[in-house]
Design an enzyme around this catalytic site. Structure first.
Site, short mmCIF file in Angstrom:
data_model
loop_
_atom_site.label_atom_id
_atom_site.label_comp_id
_atom_site.label_asym_id
_atom_site.label_seq_id
_atom_site.Cartn_x
_atom_site.Cartn_y
_atom_site.Cartn_z
N GLY A 249 -26.12 14.65 3.74
CA GLY A 249 -25.33 13.49 3.80
C GLY A 249 -26.82 12.36 3.86
O GLY A 249 -26.85 11.43 4.34
N PRO A 292 -28.71 19.77 2.25
CA PRO A 292 -29.45 18.34 1.65
C PRO A 292 -28.78 17.49 0.89
O PRO A 292 -28.80 16.12 0.45
CB PRO A 292 -30.33 18.42 1.41
CG PRO A 292 -30.44 20.09 2.30
CD PRO A 292 -29.48 20.66 2.08
N GLY A 293 -27.80 17.91 -0.07
CA GLY A 293 -26.67 17.21 -0.52
C GLY A 293 -27.47 16.45 -3.00
O GLY A 293 -28.90 17.30 -2.48
N TYR A 335 -17.46 3.57 -6.82
CA TYR A 335 -18.01 2.78 -4.85
C TYR A 335 -19.07 1.61 -5.69
O TYR A 335 -19.38 1.36 -4.83
CB TYR A 335 -19.03 3.71 -5.01
CG TYR A 335 -18.86 5.31 -4.54
CD1 TYR A 335 -17.51 5.81 -4.44
CD2 TYR A 335 -19.41 6.28 -5.02
CE1 TYR A 335 -17.01 6.79 -4.19
CE2 TYR A 335 -18.71 7.57 -5.38
CZ TYR A 335 -17.56 7.90 -4.63
OH TYR A 335 -17.61 9.35 -4.21
N CYS A 362 -12.93 1.98 -22.86
CA CYS A 362 -11.88 0.87 -23.43
C CYS A 362 -11.66 0.33 -21.15
O CYS A 362 -10.70 0.64 -21.23
CB CYS A 362 -10.97 1.13 -24.32
SG CYS A 362 -10.11 -0.61 -24.51
N GLU A 363 -12.58 0.00 -20.92
CA GLU A 363 -12.25 -0.59 -19.70
C GLU A 363 -13.21 -1.99 -19.32
O GLU A 363 -14.96 -1.91 -19.50
CB GLU A 363 -12.52 0.41 -18.41
CG GLU A 363 -11.55 1.73 -18.39
CD GLU A 363 -10.17 1.39 -17.81
OE1 GLU A 363 -9.57 0.45 -17.18
OE2 GLU A 363 -9.41 2.39 -17.91
N TYR A 391 -23.78 14.11 -8.59
CA TYR A 391 -22.46 12.87 -9.01
C TYR A 391 -22.87 11.86 -10.10
O TYR A 391 -22.24 11.29 -10.47
CB TYR A 391 -22.71 12.92 -8.19
CG TYR A 391 -22.52 13.00 -6.04
CD1 TYR A 391 -21.11 14.05 -6.66
CD2 TYR A 391 -23.80 12.70 -5.56
CE1 TYR A 391 -20.82 14.79 -5.29
CE2 TYR A 391 -23.24 13.49 -4.30
CZ TYR A 391 -22.46 14.60 -4.06
OH TYR A 391 -22.78 15.79 -3.05
#
Length: 432
Positions: A249, A292-293, A335, A362-363, A391
């Site tokens: 993380g 380590p992600g 987020y 369309c948002e 991600y």
């Protein structure tokens, strides 16, 4: 100016990654386009591996988080660099299998593995399964016993450490869907139960306190708590735990406001805590695993877009629309994640106007960047959003039936497609 050291500006005033002109990459491969600097990806792997070798005397293993970016390509690179991987689904495990990744270096995580996924892991001789709960333990013991093997397991432990990060990516506190808690005794109890089972062997314990953390102290505290738990298992149950997975993380620089600790410093400081605790509790120094992600892959990636419509609402906001959005990067809508960006064909120009970069979905919430300073931007420009290696592709969707972008890996001036661009035909392939 840039959040990653692999980026530069050439004589054409174009953004360069891995000695490749990003404007030319956009022309050759189309946009949106994910780009991975393979040389930086490999360098990050080596920084962690070398630190583990230095501070633990080779008694450890760095694990690549497949959830950050999973593909046959990334599995092959990680394998070549001598790292292990963690997987969190049958799909990620299947990808590793197809990439011929050594199964003894695979660690299977997840808070609700299905019976089919557990059976798949057992049948393919996955090295270690990280057990999340009592139901999973009982089912795994049953499946392993039927298969006639003893499956190595670790337990995911909630150490009760608060990581100062977004609430959605905190995982170490008791109020989390992941793992078993120390505070209420369930961690000790599940280890005791497993120790009496015939189909599993408790090979270690695991914790993970969250993501995008910039402070070393939470990691030190988690290491202290976990080593004391290992000491308690030895003193009270006679269990010798051979491995300790301290998760990861570690924060990266998404914008110039972020101030990450050098990667190897995390390992150095935590190693001191582990060694002191091992001596104090009279336990053998465990084999250390680290995750380590995103820090391995995120800084090595960028995403290229083509600028479309521009809408300047006087005294309100200037919207710049691009040909991608939440379908290829949902992190803003999830987020409100912040990124740095560059106008790739004007990379050396000074920022002069505040804009909000909007996606094409369309948002109303489909944004990539809000109120950021960029050079004067025009229709047809190439926009680069930085530090998108983790991600982005892995969370991508076909919302609005938009095909997912291609991905290219660049190294020393060469570029190769590692994930093909989806077609409209791909979108209807499973329709009946």
């Amino acid at each position: 100016m840039f959040v990653s050291k692999d980026l530069s500006v050439n004589e054409k005033n174009h953004l360069v990654i891995g000695k490749n002109d990003t404007v030319e990459l956009a022309k050759e491969f189309g946009t949106p386009l994910y780009v991975i600097d393979e040389d930086l990806f490999r360098e990050n792997c080596r920084v962690y591996k070398n630190a583990m070798d230095k501070y633990y005397g080779g008694n450890g293993l760095v694990l690549y988080a497949n959830k950050a970016l999973c593909s046959k390509y990334t599995c092959r690179v990680v394998k070549e660099e001598g790292l292990g991987i963690d997987v969190v689904s049958g799909g990620e495990l299947y990808t590793a299998i197809k990439a011929d990744f050594p199964m003894d270096k695979v660690y299977f995580h997840g808070n609700n593995k299905t019976v089919d996924e557990i059976r798949m892991a057992v049948e393919n001789r996955v090295g270690t399964i990280i057990v999340d709960n009592i139901y999973e333990l009982e089912k795994l013991n049953e499946i392993a016993t039927e298969a006639g093997i003893v499956q190595n397991i670790m337990f995911r432990i909630k150490p009760g450490v608060d990581a100062h990060t977004h609430s959605f990516i905190q995982t170490g506190q008791i109020d989390s869907k992941f793992g078993v808690a120390l505070e209420n005794g369930e961690a000790f109890e599940i280890c005791k139960i497993a120790n009496e089972m015939s189909g599993v062997k408790v090979d270690g314990v695991h914790c993970h306190i969250g993501s995008q953390i910039f402070d070393i102290e939470p990691f030190n505290k988690a290491a202290q708590v976990m080593m004391d738990f290992i000491g308690d298992l030895k003193d009270k149950l006679g269990m010798e735990v051979g491995k300790l997975n301290l998760g990861g993380g570690y924060g990266i620089m998404y914008t110039e406001n972020d101030d990450p600790v050098p990667y190897d410093e995390y390992i150095q400081h935590v190693s001191e805590v582990v060694k002191e605790a091992a001596a104090r509790r009279n336990v053998k120094l465990p084999f250390i695993l680290m995750e380590p992600g995103r820090s391995l892959i995120a800084p090595a990636g960028i995403t290229l877009y083509t600028v479309g419509g521009i809408k300047d609402i006087k005294n309100v906001r200037k919207y710049v629309s691009v040909d991608g959005g939440m379908g290829d990067n949902p992190r803003y809508i999830l987020y409100e994640s912040e990124y740095a960006a560059a106008v790739a064909n004007k990379a050396g120009n000074e920022p002069c106007e505040k804009v909000t970069v909007a996606g094409k979905c369309c948002e109303s919430g489909d944004l990539l960047l809000k109120d950021v300073m960029l050079p004067e931007i025009e229709v047809g420009d190439t926009l680069a959003v930085l530090a998108t290696g983790a991600y982005n592709y892995s969370m991508a969707s076909n919302y609005n039936r938009i095909p997912r972008p291609a991905m290219v890996a660049v190294s020393n001036g060469e570029a190769k497609v590692v994930i093909k661009r989806e077609t409209y035909e791909d979108l209807i392939r499973n329709d009946l």
